[in-house]
Design an enzyme around this catalytic site. Structure first.
Site, PDB file in Angstrom:
ATOM      1  CG  HIS A 189      -1.917  -0.857   0.686  1.00 36.13           C
ATOM      2  ND1 HIS A 189      -2.273  -2.208   1.170  1.00 36.13           N
ATOM      3  CD2 HIS A 189      -3.061  -0.554  -0.075  1.00 36.13           C
ATOM      4  CE1 HIS A 189      -3.312  -2.727   0.678  1.00 36.13           C
ATOM      5  NE2 HIS A 189      -3.884  -1.916  -0.136  1.00 36.13           N
ATOM      6  CD  GLU A 430     -10.319  -7.513  -3.181  1.00 38.08           C
ATOM      7  OE1 GLU A 430      -8.979  -6.928  -3.434  1.00 38.08           O
ATOM      8  OE2 GLU A 430     -11.122  -6.872  -2.131  1.00 38.08           O
ATOM      9  CG  ASP A 454      -5.958  -8.133  -2.207  1.00 33.69           C
ATOM     10  OD1 ASP A 454      -4.925  -8.384  -1.360  1.00 33.69           O
ATOM     11  OD2 ASP A 454      -6.573  -7.149  -1.983  1.00 33.69           O
ATOM     12  CB  CYS A 501      -9.897  -0.575  -9.185  1.00 26.98           C
ATOM     13  SG  CYS A 501     -10.400  -2.075  -7.963  1.00 26.98           S
TER      14      CYS A 501
HETATM   15  C1  PEP Z   1      -6.576  -4.918  -5.135  1.00 29.13           C
HETATM   16  O1  PEP Z   1      -6.742  -5.755  -4.284  1.00 29.13           O
HETATM   17  O2  PEP Z   1      -6.420  -5.014  -6.402  1.00 29.13           O
HETATM   18  C2  PEP Z   1      -7.194  -3.786  -4.955  1.00 29.13           C
HETATM   19  C3  PEP Z   1      -7.311  -2.884  -5.787  1.00 29.13           C
HETATM   20  O3  PEP Z   1      -7.369  -3.258  -3.530  1.00 29.13           O
HETATM   21  P1  PEP Z   1      -6.191  -3.138  -2.445  1.00 29.13           P
HETATM   22  O4  PEP Z   1      -4.983  -3.055  -3.308  1.00 29.13           O
HETATM   23  O5  PEP Z   1      -6.751  -1.921  -1.790  1.00 29.13           O
HETATM   24  O6  PEP Z   1      -5.943  -4.319  -1.595  1.00 29.13           O
HETATM   25 MG    MG Z   2      -7.709  -5.482  -2.555  1.00 32.54          MG
END
Ligand code: PEP
Ligand code: MG
Length: 571
Positions: A189, A430, A454, A501
């Site tokens: 993150h 995911e 994920d 996303c």
């Molecule tokens: C993902 O898992 O691809 C996602 C967009 O969510 P995050 O990265 O916040 O887990």
């Molecule tokens: Mg995610």
């Protein structure tokens, strides 16, 4: 010497090192003769600590508002608390202990007292406050420098073992020109946040903290992952030129801000933006996003010193919706857990936090937190084209349960005569299980958004935070490509659209495949939008479809990448 690690956020920086190290403070018991003198040192240390907290409080008030700054008033009260001071004084006088040791044992007593009140969230917070304050006073007393991101007031590259998402959120973009961490992968993150903040970054640079000194000069290339410590002037010049080139290219792409994301043979898709805060909206608009494809609301919680109220959340969501009139805004419900923690929410220690009580699972456990957010979202729905998205759904039942809570909140609000607009509900795809039940999930959804960060981690059983297994982050692997196809096909059969996303949506090389597989929406950090739009406008949809179908049958990622390279070379 050239060093290389994982490129995490594009751009080039040349600046001095700011080492961000967490310091453990240990005190030793000594017997002193002059208690008066030691007490006067303690008072001085407390006074300097108060002055430091005032600076932090004022800064926080300016950048995050009065509510967030209030915690620092509480810190000042703790430092000046007469009960704590008298207890320390008595301990020093009766036992002849040195000030640091006496202060440490007295504050530790309060910390364990507050921590023992397990069911009392307020007391748990006070324990964290006393810990913070005690560390600050002891550091002053023992003359130890604590790193403070808020004290940065000149251009720097932050070097750290790790930056938690909330550390990253505190970095001041005006001065922090880049960061480099020892741990983490492309989809951790802090890397995602760096891209959103448009700060060049490199992750997974093992041992970097011990390799640099405070104020060393550093060159960081977030495009390639290359970095140099104390480079020669000629090399700095070379990178300054690269930096100018990079910025020029960004400027050139601005001509595409108002253009459509459409292929040469007129197949149109949408390119939306991923955001972490309502403050990212300027960048979203400047980069011509066709909507918000993912608003990670957890950052709103992480930037706050206590649970954000319904009103605070409502205002933030409303602001984003109003800034994007006539465009869809996907707001994801709280995805906390995994590597994202809240200082003020006690969570159980878990062996595998990424497989534990995370996101919607946690929200269903902490139903009041969930309801507060859903109420805020529903209220905000009146101000734009809101799409509510649930993260980490694994089964149809989970989706149905989450939607029930949403419906109950809606009923409550209607009874309170609160206006609610039209809104849509969707989920993140995911977790691998969802691929195989996509048609059943689609029956309860208005849209899907594929979270490849994920999805890849769970498919390859490779922790996205662990740089040693980062080689298993393989977005081009046929297993992932086939999963993506299955989801898109199931969604289209059910008459709903699918976006993406996860970070894969902004992998430049993946665009023709994703386009060819029929992805309807690509959501990415604002800074990647225009480059992707330019690429899509130069593509042929039919050709992309043929290419996508072909690579689905390949053996591994290397074969897919080789085929893409050939395609690129053949124009
Ligand atoms: C993902 O898992 O691809 C996602 C967009 O969510 P995050 O990265 O916040 O887990
Ligand atoms: Mg995610």
């Amino acid at each position: 010497m050239e060093n290389k690690a994982i490129p995490a956020s594009e751009g080039i920086s040349i600046a001095k090192v700011f080492k961000f190290e967490t310091v453990e403070i240990k005190t030793e018991k000594t017997v002193i003769k002059n208690v008066e003198e030691a007490l006067s040192d303690l008072k001085k240390a407390m006074q300097t600590a108060v002055e430091e907290v005032i600076v932090i409080r004022d800064h926080t008030q300016k950048t995050m508002g009065v509510e967030s700054a209030a915690i620092f008033d509480a810190h000042i009260q703790i430092i000046e608390d007469p009960e704590i001071f008298n207890e320390v004084k008595t301990t020093m006088e009766s036992e002849s202990y040195n000030a640091a040791y006496a202060y440490d044992i007295v504050t530790k007593k309060y910390i364990s007292l507050f921590e023992s009140m397990e069911d009392n969230a307020y007391m748990q917070e006070r324990a964290a406050d006393v810990k913070d304050v005690s560390k600050r006073v002891l550091a002053k007393l023992l003359d130890i420098d604590l790193p403070n991101p808020l004290s940065i007031n000149s251009d720097v590259i932050v070097v750290a073992h790790d930056l938690t998402p909330s550390d990253t959120a505190q970095l001041n973009k005006q001065y922090v020109k880049g960061f480099i961490t020892e741990i983490g992968g492309k989809t951790s993150h802090s890397a995602i946040m760096a891209r959103m903040l448009e700060i060049p970054a490199i992750v997974g640079a093992k041992k970097i903290v011990s390799q640099v000194n405070q104020d060393d000069l550093m060159v960081l290339d977030g495009l390639t992952g290359v970095y140099f410590i104390n480079p020669k002037p000629a090399l700095c010049e070379e990178y300054k030129e690269k930096q100018t080139e990079f910025l020029k290219e960004k400027q050139r792409l601005k001509t595409l801000v108002n253009e459509k994301s459409i292929t040469k043979d007129k197949h149109q898709v949408e390119i939306a933006a991923n955001i972490g805060s309502d403050e990212d909206i300027d960048s979203v608009l400047q980069n011509g996003a066709e909507g918000v494809g993912l608003y990670r609301t957890e950052f709103l919680y992480m930037n706050s010193s206590s649970m954000p109220s319904e009103t605070v959340q409502f205002e933030a969501y409303k602001k984003v919706l109003e800034s994007m009139p006539n465009q869809k805004v996907i707001i994801r419900t709280l995805d906390i857990g995994g590597d994202k923690k809240l200082d003020y929410l006690e969570m159980n220690e878990e062996m595998n936090p990424f497989l534990g009580c995370r996101a919607v699972r946690l929200c269903m456990e902490e139903i009041e937190i969930f309801k507060t957010q859903l109420r805020a979202l529903l209220k905000a729905s009146y101000y734009g084209d809101l799409h509510i998205m649930f993260p980490m759904i694994a089964t149809v039942d989970e989706l149905i349960e989450a939607k029930k809570v949403l419906k109950n909140c809606e009923k409550e609000l209607i009874e309170e005569n609160t206006p609610i607009g039209d809104y849509k509900v969707g989920i993140m795809i995911e977790i691998p299980s969802t691929i195989f039940i996509a048609k059943h999930l689609a029956a309860h959804c208005d849209f899907f958004s594929i979270g490849t960060n994920d999805l890849i981690q769970y498919t390859f059983a490779a922790d996205r935070m662990n740089e040693t297994v980062a080689y298993l982050y393989q977005p081009f692997h046929p297993s992932i490509l086939n999963m993506i196809k299955m989801v898109i096909d199931a969604a289209h059969e059910a008459g709903i659209w699918t976006g993406m996303c996860g970070e894969m949506a902004q992998e430049y090389k993946a665009l023709p495949i994703l386009l060819g597989l029929g992805l309807d929406e690509f959501s990415m950090s604002p800074s990647s939008i225009l480059k992707s739009r330019e690429a899509i406008r130069s593509m042929d949809f039919k050709k992309a479809q043929t290419l996508a179908l072909e690579v689905l049958s390949y053996k591994d990622e290397a074969e897919v990448l080789k085929r893409l390279e050939e395609e690129e070379n053949n124009g």
